[in-house]
Design a protein around this motif. Structure first.
Motif, PDB file in Angstrom:
ATOM      1  N   MET A 289      55.062 136.747 -24.113  1.00  0.00           N
ATOM      2  CA  MET A 289      56.273 137.572 -24.173  1.00  0.00           C
ATOM      3  C   MET A 289      57.267 137.008 -25.185  1.00  0.00           C
ATOM      4  SD  MET A 289      56.927 138.897 -20.263  1.00  0.00           S
ATOM      5  CE  MET A 289      57.126 137.310 -19.489  1.00  0.00           C
ATOM      6  N   ALA A 290      57.349 135.686 -25.268  1.00  0.00           N
ATOM      7  CA  ALA A 290      58.238 135.063 -26.248  1.00  0.00           C
ATOM      8  C   ALA A 290      57.780 135.351 -27.670  1.00  0.00           C
ATOM      9  CB  ALA A 290      58.321 133.557 -26.014  1.00  0.00           C
ATOM     10  N   VAL A 291      56.471 135.447 -27.875  1.00  0.00           N
ATOM     11  CA  VAL A 291      55.937 135.771 -29.193  1.00  0.00           C
ATOM     12  C   VAL A 291      56.317 137.204 -29.587  1.00  0.00           C
ATOM     13  CG1 VAL A 291      53.774 136.255 -30.413  1.00  0.00           C
ATOM     14  CG2 VAL A 291      54.076 134.082 -29.213  1.00  0.00           C
ATOM     15  N   VAL A 292      56.221 138.138 -28.644  1.00  0.00           N
ATOM     16  CA  VAL A 292      56.612 139.527 -28.934  1.00  0.00           C
ATOM     17  C   VAL A 292      58.102 139.609 -29.234  1.00  0.00           C
ATOM     18  CG1 VAL A 292      56.800 141.858 -27.981  1.00  0.00           C
ATOM     19  CG2 VAL A 292      54.714 140.520 -27.613  1.00  0.00           C
ATOM     20  N   SER A 293      58.919 138.925 -28.444  1.00  0.00           N
ATOM     21  CA  SER A 293      60.353 138.875 -28.717  1.00  0.00           C
ATOM     22  C   SER A 293      60.613 138.335 -30.119  1.00  0.00           C
ATOM     23  CB  SER A 293      61.053 137.990 -27.676  1.00  0.00           C
ATOM     24  OG  SER A 293      62.368 137.645 -28.071  1.00  0.00           O
ATOM     25  N   LEU A 323      58.449 127.617 -26.734  1.00  0.00           N
ATOM     26  CA  LEU A 323      56.994 127.692 -26.863  1.00  0.00           C
ATOM     27  C   LEU A 323      56.385 126.290 -26.980  1.00  0.00           C
ATOM     28  CD1 LEU A 323      56.603 130.744 -29.272  1.00  0.00           C
ATOM     29  CD2 LEU A 323      55.670 130.579 -26.958  1.00  0.00           C
ATOM     30  N   MET A 324      57.052 125.421 -27.719  1.00  0.00           N
ATOM     31  CA  MET A 324      56.562 124.049 -27.846  1.00  0.00           C
ATOM     32  C   MET A 324      56.641 123.302 -26.512  1.00  0.00           C
ATOM     33  SD  MET A 324      55.441 123.786 -30.881  1.00  0.00           S
ATOM     34  CE  MET A 324      54.939 125.503 -30.544  1.00  0.00           C
ATOM     35  N   SER A 417      58.222 122.375 -36.640  1.00  0.00           N
ATOM     36  CA  SER A 417      58.816 121.859 -35.411  1.00  0.00           C
ATOM     37  C   SER A 417      57.731 121.473 -34.424  1.00  0.00           C
ATOM     38  CB  SER A 417      59.715 122.924 -34.775  1.00  0.00           C
ATOM     39  OG  SER A 417      60.740 123.312 -35.666  1.00  0.00           O
ATOM     40  N   THR A 418      57.978 120.404 -33.673  1.00  0.00           N
ATOM     41  CA  THR A 418      56.975 119.956 -32.696  1.00  0.00           C
ATOM     42  C   THR A 418      57.583 119.633 -31.334  1.00  0.00           C
ATOM     43  OG1 THR A 418      57.215 117.672 -33.477  1.00  0.00           O
ATOM     44  CG2 THR A 418      55.453 119.001 -34.456  1.00  0.00           C
ATOM     45  N   VAL A 419      58.887 119.600 -31.202  1.00  0.00           N
ATOM     46  CA  VAL A 419      59.476 119.192 -29.932  1.00  0.00           C
ATOM     47  C   VAL A 419      60.532 120.187 -29.508  1.00  0.00           C
ATOM     48  CG1 VAL A 419      59.057 116.753 -30.303  1.00  0.00           C
ATOM     49  CG2 VAL A 419      61.188 117.734 -31.121  1.00  0.00           C
ATOM     50  N   TYR A 420      60.801 120.181 -28.213  1.00  0.00           N
ATOM     51  CA  TYR A 420      61.865 121.019 -27.664  1.00  0.00           C
ATOM     52  C   TYR A 420      63.115 120.167 -27.470  1.00  0.00           C
ATOM     53  CZ  TYR A 420      64.592 123.710 -24.318  1.00  0.00           C
ATOM     54  OH  TYR A 420      65.606 124.375 -23.701  1.00  0.00           O
ATOM     55  N   THR A 421      64.233 120.662 -27.998  1.00  0.00           N
ATOM     56  CA  THR A 421      65.486 119.897 -27.904  1.00  0.00           C
ATOM     57  C   THR A 421      66.591 120.807 -27.416  1.00  0.00           C
ATOM     58  OG1 THR A 421      65.942 120.392 -30.238  1.00  0.00           O
ATOM     59  CG2 THR A 421      64.862 118.294 -29.726  1.00  0.00           C
TER      60      THR A 421
END
Length: 422
Positions: A289-293, A323-324, A417-421
């Protein structure tokens, strides 16, 4: 099975490795060896196993196990009331049946296969309030007084009933043979159903900060968030076709295109809020769903008004960071994220202006999270000039070229990007 038996701990992908003899493989072998022992517990086990295999992108096995669960439920009459059953056992059976109903809508969409369950009869009951059910004793025969109100899952079920027709409409659009009058009528009807669903929500189920606090106190914040994320996602799917230039002459095209952007933006905002407020939406399909958004936000980056650019870029960054984060739990997030980059390449390299036209490839992107998307523009190199570059030096052409460069840069940053901040 007690009301407290279903827990996210059963779905921790980090603790299960499908490449060797592990918990899910052992569970699969045990279930297969006793396949004919059909019961409520075996249905629940097949559901858990299906979800686990889906998390590892084994969507064929996921669909197979869900299918076994559904057929077993039909055979044992799971939807039919039993004589002398308690309030708790009746609710468990109902929730399991309706979980299969929702699974059927999503799993069939994910692989582009026919649905196995017919539409829910209007006379069928719906789940009651989760926090009341949670606190009931396993052998409790009657519901507490004044506890007949529908729960959050009840609203999820009435919402997912609209998802099936939205899927069907998008698949019809991909055939290229939809009559305009039918299309206008279908979109109007489904739009009205979404509007009525939201308008008829009880006051304590509407999306606002006070209700998020209320459902947090009840231990139901994640379910509350998931309900409204689903609403925004279904709206994005319904109105997505109006982002394409080919739909600009249809009635209400500008209004519907704006609704698509609003739904996609609201999805992103709520997803970010869930992480900020400690009620993270962490289930597997939220990645799709995040990809569609994000695909709608990419459209805004390319073609939106100047005032929309920075908010769209911020929301796209937020989606990707989450997503990450989800990737730490669900291996399937990698393939979902790659679909987003395949989508953005198709938009930036398109040989015409119809970057968001609903065709077979776009249906695979929007609905079929279990199928390989493929590269729509694999024969075009990354350095291929935009088709707009041959259109002259008009201000409009230069604006589009500048927007192309801006979008490429923004998405290149996300890929790094590789991390969530948060």
């Amino acid at each position: 099975m007690s009301p407290k038996a279903v827990s996210t701990k059963f779905f921790s992908a980090q603790s299960w490795d499908l490449s060797r003899d592990s918990h899910p493989r052992t569970a699969k072998d045990g279930l297969q060896s006793n396949l004919e022992a059909m019961s409520l517990h075996s249905i629940q086990s097949w559901i858990i196993l299906g979800n686990t295999y889906g998390a590892y992108c084994n969507y064929a096995s996921e669909s197979l196990f869900f299918g076994i669960a559904t057929r077993t439920a039909h055979i044992i009459g799971l939807a039919k009331p039993l004589p002398d059953e308690t309030a708790v056992s009746s609710e468990v059976r109902l929730r399991t049946w309706l979980s299969l109903y929702m699974i059927d809508r999503w799993s069939s969409a994910g692989l582009g296969t026919p649905r196995q369950m017919s539409d829910r009869p209007a006379s069928q009951g719906l789940p009651r309030m989760e926090y009341v059910f949670r606190d009931m004793q396993p052998k409790q025969e009657l519901w507490p007084a004044e506890s007949s109100a529908p729960g959050l899952w009840a609203h999820m079920i009435t919402l997912v009933e609209i998802f099936g027709p939205i899927q069907d409409l998008n698949r019809l659009l991909a055939t290229g043979s939809v009559d305009e009058s039918f299309l206008v009528s279908a979109v109007s009807s489904l739009s009205g159903r979404l509007y009525d669903w939201e308008r008829q929500l009880p006051a304590d189920v509407r999306l606002n900060a006070d209700n998020l606090t209320l459902h947090t106190s009840r231990g139901q914040a994640r379910t509350f968030v998931a309900l409204h994320l689903g609403y925004y996602h279904y709206g994005s799917l319904l109105y997505f076709q109006y982002l394409d230039a080919s739909a600009s002459t249809l009635p209400y095209a500008a209004i519907y295109a704006e609704r698509c952007r609003e739904h996609a933006s609201a999805f992103s905002d709520l997803l970010r809020t869930s992480y900020d407020e400690g009620c993270e939406a962490m289930y597997n399909i939220v990645g799709h769903m995040a990809v569609v958004s994000s695909s709608v936000l990419i459209h805004t980056l390319l073609l939106g008004d100047e005032a929309q650019i920075n908010p769209a870029k911020a929301r796209l960054e937020s989606n990707f960071k989450i997503l990450m984060r989800l990737r730490q739990w669900w291996p399937s997030i990698d393939s979902m994220t790659q679909k987003l980059f395949s989508f953005q390449k198709a938009c930036l390299r398109s040989a015409d202006n119809h970057t968001h036209k609903i065709d077979r490839w776009m249906v695979k992107f929007l609905l079929e999270h279990g199928n390989v998307l493929g590269d729509k523009t694999a024969d075009i190199t990354f350095d291929t000039p935009s088709p707009h570059s041959i259109a002259g030096d008009s201000p409009q052409t230069q604006r589009i070229l500048a927007r192309d460069r801006f979008t490429r840069q923004a998405l290149s940053e996300l890929q790094g990007s590789t991390v969530y901040t948060a």
